[in-house]
Design a protein around this motif. Sequence first.
Motif, PDB file in Angstrom:
ATOM      1  N   PRO A 420      14.027  85.483  45.364  1.00  0.00           N
ATOM      2  CA  PRO A 420      14.279  86.415  44.248  1.00  0.00           C
ATOM      3  C   PRO A 420      15.220  85.836  43.194  1.00  0.00           C
ATOM      4  O   PRO A 420      14.999  86.019  41.989  1.00  0.00           O
ATOM      5  N   LEU A 421      16.280  85.146  43.650  1.00  0.00           N
ATOM      6  CA  LEU A 421      17.213  84.547  42.699  1.00  0.00           C
ATOM      7  C   LEU A 421      16.533  83.452  41.888  1.00  0.00           C
ATOM      8  O   LEU A 421      16.772  83.311  40.682  1.00  0.00           O
ATOM      9  N   LEU A 422      15.663  82.665  42.523  1.00  0.00           N
ATOM     10  CA  LEU A 422      14.944  81.609  41.810  1.00  0.00           C
ATOM     11  C   LEU A 422      14.022  82.198  40.751  1.00  0.00           C
ATOM     12  O   LEU A 422      13.940  81.694  39.620  1.00  0.00           O
ATOM     13  N   ARG A 423      13.321  83.298  41.105  1.00  0.00           N
ATOM     14  CA  ARG A 423      12.406  83.915  40.140  1.00  0.00           C
ATOM     15  C   ARG A 423      13.167  84.468  38.946  1.00  0.00           C
ATOM     16  O   ARG A 423      12.726  84.365  37.799  1.00  0.00           O
ATOM     17  N   SER A 424      14.321  85.038  39.207  1.00  0.00           N
ATOM     18  CA  SER A 424      15.095  85.607  38.105  1.00  0.00           C
ATOM     19  C   SER A 424      15.649  84.525  37.187  1.00  0.00           C
ATOM     20  O   SER A 424      15.945  84.796  36.016  1.00  0.00           O
ATOM     21  N   GLY A 425      15.800  83.313  37.688  1.00  0.00           N
ATOM     22  CA  GLY A 425      16.352  82.230  36.881  1.00  0.00           C
ATOM     23  C   GLY A 425      15.328  81.504  36.040  1.00  0.00           C
ATOM     24  O   GLY A 425      15.686  80.648  35.222  1.00  0.00           O
ATOM     25  N   LEU A 426      14.032  81.798  36.241  1.00  0.00           N
ATOM     26  CA  LEU A 426      12.977  81.150  35.463  1.00  0.00           C
ATOM     27  C   LEU A 426      12.556  82.046  34.305  1.00  0.00           C
ATOM     28  O   LEU A 426      12.708  83.272  34.342  1.00  0.00           O
ATOM     29  N   GLU A 428       9.796  83.842  31.639  1.00  0.00           N
ATOM     30  CA  GLU A 428       8.537  84.548  31.901  1.00  0.00           C
ATOM     31  C   GLU A 428       7.333  83.624  31.809  1.00  0.00           C
ATOM     32  O   GLU A 428       6.292  83.886  32.400  1.00  0.00           O
ATOM     33  N   ALA A 429       7.471  82.524  31.062  1.00  0.00           N
ATOM     34  CA  ALA A 429       6.329  81.614  30.883  1.00  0.00           C
ATOM     35  C   ALA A 429       6.176  80.644  32.053  1.00  0.00           C
ATOM     36  O   ALA A 429       5.219  79.865  32.088  1.00  0.00           O
ATOM     37  N   VAL A 430       7.109  80.688  32.985  1.00  0.00           N
ATOM     38  CA  VAL A 430       7.071  79.758  34.113  1.00  0.00           C
ATOM     39  C   VAL A 430       6.742  80.526  35.387  1.00  0.00           C
ATOM     40  O   VAL A 430       7.435  81.497  35.736  1.00  0.00           O
ATOM     41  N   ASP A 431       5.685  80.101  36.066  1.00  0.00           N
ATOM     42  CA  ASP A 431       5.299  80.714  37.340  1.00  0.00           C
ATOM     43  C   ASP A 431       5.995  79.993  38.484  1.00  0.00           C
ATOM     44  O   ASP A 431       6.224  78.779  38.425  1.00  0.00           O
ATOM     45  N   LEU A 432       6.307  80.728  39.537  1.00  0.00           N
ATOM     46  CA  LEU A 432       6.953  80.157  40.726  1.00  0.00           C
ATOM     47  C   LEU A 432       6.049  80.349  41.923  1.00  0.00           C
ATOM     48  O   LEU A 432       5.577  81.463  42.190  1.00  0.00           O
ATOM     49  N   ALA A 433       5.803  79.267  42.646  1.00  0.00           N
ATOM     50  CA  ALA A 433       5.023  79.336  43.886  1.00  0.00           C
ATOM     51  C   ALA A 433       5.835  78.693  44.997  1.00  0.00           C
ATOM     52  O   ALA A 433       6.325  77.574  44.840  1.00  0.00           O
ATOM     53  N   ILE A 434       6.013  79.415  46.094  1.00  0.00           N
ATOM     54  CA  ILE A 434       6.752  78.897  47.247  1.00  0.00           C
ATOM     55  C   ILE A 434       5.797  78.792  48.420  1.00  0.00           C
ATOM     56  O   ILE A 434       5.168  79.786  48.816  1.00  0.00           O
ATOM     57  N   ILE A 454      18.983  73.577  45.534  1.00  0.00           N
ATOM     58  CA  ILE A 454      17.628  74.049  45.247  1.00  0.00           C
ATOM     59  C   ILE A 454      17.571  74.708  43.872  1.00  0.00           C
ATOM     60  O   ILE A 454      16.626  74.504  43.091  1.00  0.00           O
ATOM     61  N   ILE A 455      18.578  75.506  43.554  1.00  0.00           N
ATOM     62  CA  ILE A 455      18.620  76.155  42.240  1.00  0.00           C
ATOM     63  C   ILE A 455      18.678  75.111  41.133  1.00  0.00           C
ATOM     64  O   ILE A 455      17.976  75.224  40.104  1.00  0.00           O
ATOM     65  N   ASN A 456      19.503  74.086  41.318  1.00  0.00           N
ATOM     66  CA  ASN A 456      19.604  73.037  40.298  1.00  0.00           C
ATOM     67  C   ASN A 456      18.258  72.353  40.065  1.00  0.00           C
ATOM     68  O   ASN A 456      17.883  72.063  38.921  1.00  0.00           O
ATOM     69  N   LEU A 457      17.526  72.063  41.147  1.00  0.00           N
ATOM     70  CA  LEU A 457      16.218  71.414  41.002  1.00  0.00           C
ATOM     71  C   LEU A 457      15.238  72.334  40.278  1.00  0.00           C
ATOM     72  O   LEU A 457      14.454  71.884  39.421  1.00  0.00           O
ATOM     73  N   ALA A 458      15.275  73.616  40.618  1.00  0.00           N
ATOM     74  CA  ALA A 458      14.361  74.562  39.965  1.00  0.00           C
ATOM     75  C   ALA A 458      14.700  74.711  38.480  1.00  0.00           C
ATOM     76  O   ALA A 458      13.797  74.755  37.629  1.00  0.00           O
ATOM     77  N   VAL A 459      15.986  74.796  38.166  1.00  0.00           N
ATOM     78  CA  VAL A 459      16.404  74.924  36.762  1.00  0.00           C
ATOM     79  C   VAL A 459      16.018  73.668  35.984  1.00  0.00           C
ATOM     80  O   VAL A 459      15.576  73.741  34.823  1.00  0.00           O
ATOM     81  N   ASN A 460      16.163  72.511  36.617  1.00  0.00           N
ATOM     82  CA  ASN A 460      15.770  71.264  35.958  1.00  0.00           C
ATOM     83  C   ASN A 460      14.279  71.277  35.642  1.00  0.00           C
ATOM     84  O   ASN A 460      13.848  70.838  34.563  1.00  0.00           O
ATOM     85  N   SER A 461      13.466  71.774  36.579  1.00  0.00           N
ATOM     86  CA  SER A 461      12.026  71.875  36.338  1.00  0.00           C
ATOM     87  C   SER A 461      11.732  72.876  35.226  1.00  0.00           C
ATOM     88  O   SER A 461      10.859  72.649  34.377  1.00  0.00           O
ATOM     89  N   ARG A 462      12.457  73.999  35.241  1.00  0.00           N
ATOM     90  CA  ARG A 462      12.253  75.006  34.184  1.00  0.00           C
ATOM     91  C   ARG A 462      12.517  74.409  32.810  1.00  0.00           C
ATOM     92  O   ARG A 462      11.750  74.618  31.857  1.00  0.00           O
ATOM     93  N   ASP A 463      13.599  73.649  32.681  1.00  0.00           N
ATOM     94  CA  ASP A 463      13.967  73.084  31.384  1.00  0.00           C
ATOM     95  C   ASP A 463      12.976  72.025  30.913  1.00  0.00           C
ATOM     96  O   ASP A 463      12.953  71.679  29.734  1.00  0.00           O
TER      97      ASP A 463
END
Length: 713
Positions: A420-426, A428-434, A454-463
């Motif tokens: 949930p925290l990962l989804r909230s940090g992305l 709307e244009a970015v989909d998350l699949a776990i 993990i959050i840092n890696l996800a944020v890096n991908s988002r950016d």
Amino acid sequence: MQFPEHPTRQAGEDIEVAHRRLLEMQSLVTDLLTRFLHSPSPELPRNIDDALARLGGFVGADRSYVFEFQPGELMSNTHEWVAPGIQPEIEGLQDVPREVIHYWLEPLAQGRAVHVPEVALLPDERAAEREILERQDIRSLLVVPMINAGEAVGFVGFDAVRSHRSFTPGEVNLLTLVADLICTALVRRETERQMSEAQARLKRQEERFRIIADTVSDVLWDYEIEEREVWISPDWPRKLGLNVEDSELGFSDWLEHVHPADRQRAWDTLNEAIRSGAERWECDYRAVGSDDAVIDVEARGSILRRADGWAVRMLGNLRNVTAEKRRREGASRSRALEAVGQLTGGIAHDFNNLLAVIQGNAELLTLSDLAQEDAECVSLIARAAHSSAQLTARLLSFSGQIHLNLARVDLAEVLRELAPLLRSGLTEAVDLAIEIEPGRYHVEVDQAALEQAIINLAVNSRDAMVSGGTVRITCAQCRLPSATVQDIGEVREGDYACIRVIDTGKGMAKEVLSRALEPFFTTKQVGQGTGLGLSMVYGFARQSQGALTIESEPGQGTTATLYLPMSDLPLPARPSAAIARSAQPASGRRVLVVEDQPDIRRHAAKMLARAGFEVASAPDAASALDLLEREGPFDVLFTDVLMPGGMNGVQLSNAAAHIVPDMKVLYTSGFPADAFDQIGLDNASELNLLKKPYRTTELIAAIGRLIEDEGGD
């Protein structure tokens, strides 16, 4: 009455005998010449023995022989023929000093025969010679030299033992001719032997070189400079690990596989080494395979020169140093980590102490009745202090010096709870699949640090996906291959739990990818990033005995893989709700604060007193023990780990346990983790530690948990 023979008839008979003997001599010479010239070398000893026997019989000698000069001024009797009834001498004439025939050496060296018609008539000045010859029962002798290239290499001799005699000029010529034949045959045999040995050595060397060329991992090459001829190991693509088509195996084809950006430099350095008089050539460059794969090559060569310094040949090797270069880069990165760690560790303690005071007092002010404008200023101070604390923590994490609270956790469960925290940090244009593959993913890590990684890696991908895309996070078991271990270094080969964060973003160019883990390196605009996100994940992976790898290509997205060692131990039981809850401490509880920094000591005491605790404070361990002795028991000891005065916080708690056995202990520190190692705290990860700078709520909650845990017991 007898009448004398007619003189004319006597002369005729003598002529006839001489003619017949001449014919016999010619026949003998022809036969010997044919045999010596056409017989193979293995038959030479038998031919020499046969020639000595026939010559000895022909001239009426009792003994004929061959002496060959040996190295070291020695000579040996190598062949001998003796007439019936004559004693052989060959066994006693091996490795004889040439000095014993010093009176023959000069004429033999000049190519002249030595003729002694009657040994007994030798003059007194040759008495030594006479004695040696008479000792062998020699009455007469003829010795003719064997000459090769103008140098005496031995002699052929003929002895008369039963009676003395003179050798005629014709016999001397005959024996000289045969000595030349024998000498020629011996020289030919020696030459053939040397050639055979040379060929055998050459064959062995070629075989040895072939074995070396086949077995060594390096590629060998041989450059004949004047002839412009080059040989290179036929299997050089395989040894270098380069994908090359079969039609591209020659040296000229090899040059075509040198990276275009390095080709001219490699050629220039080679020519410069040849022209400069250098003995060696060294050059590192890149090579490109038919599949465009690039490897790093180390070329080394020795330059062979004539006496005038002119280069004629080069011998050398080529070696794939890609993995070695990656290891060197890893070592360089480790040194950079160490340097950053030393710098960060040096300032972290004092900086965290200052932040603790700033952050704590800002919290106090927020509890006061402030005007709105003042409250906003205090809020800005608090946020700035919190951001500064996070920056220090990231630097310590990158350098592997942050203190980790290790615990066994289920990686899959952590990922589910974090979703949930990962989804909230992305956006709307970015989909998350776990995606979590079935399996057991128990690892021993600091859970908070893992979640942040993990959050840092996800944020890096988002950016990296400004226009949107997909972030796919997978959890699976994987094996870290040996090649990757060599590239990464400092990790073992084996099975790992892996979290992969895969994005469909713009990807990274090679030059950006090579620097992605460097601290403060970022491609973002100024003010949009610190360049410590990936660095922190890298530091966390290293400190957790794992690894982080990043794969990326422009336009192909990026895959970051976090490897964490699997743990075979079961997970600990989850704490009960009563223990996990941060309860308010009961009134009347006593806390002893031990802190060498006056501002932090006063701030902590003030915060705890406001929370309802009865508080006493001390600047060092000795003062704290004195307070315990004088003022009775305390419920909680809140102490800094590293303090001046010769006693650290752990030693203080051990000493205090003898005074107040049931007292709970909460530690705090602003030092990096390696400072604990320096004082011998091997179990530092087991300490109940509150890191500086801490918030007031964190301090009160930590002490509350200790007291509530006491009630649960």
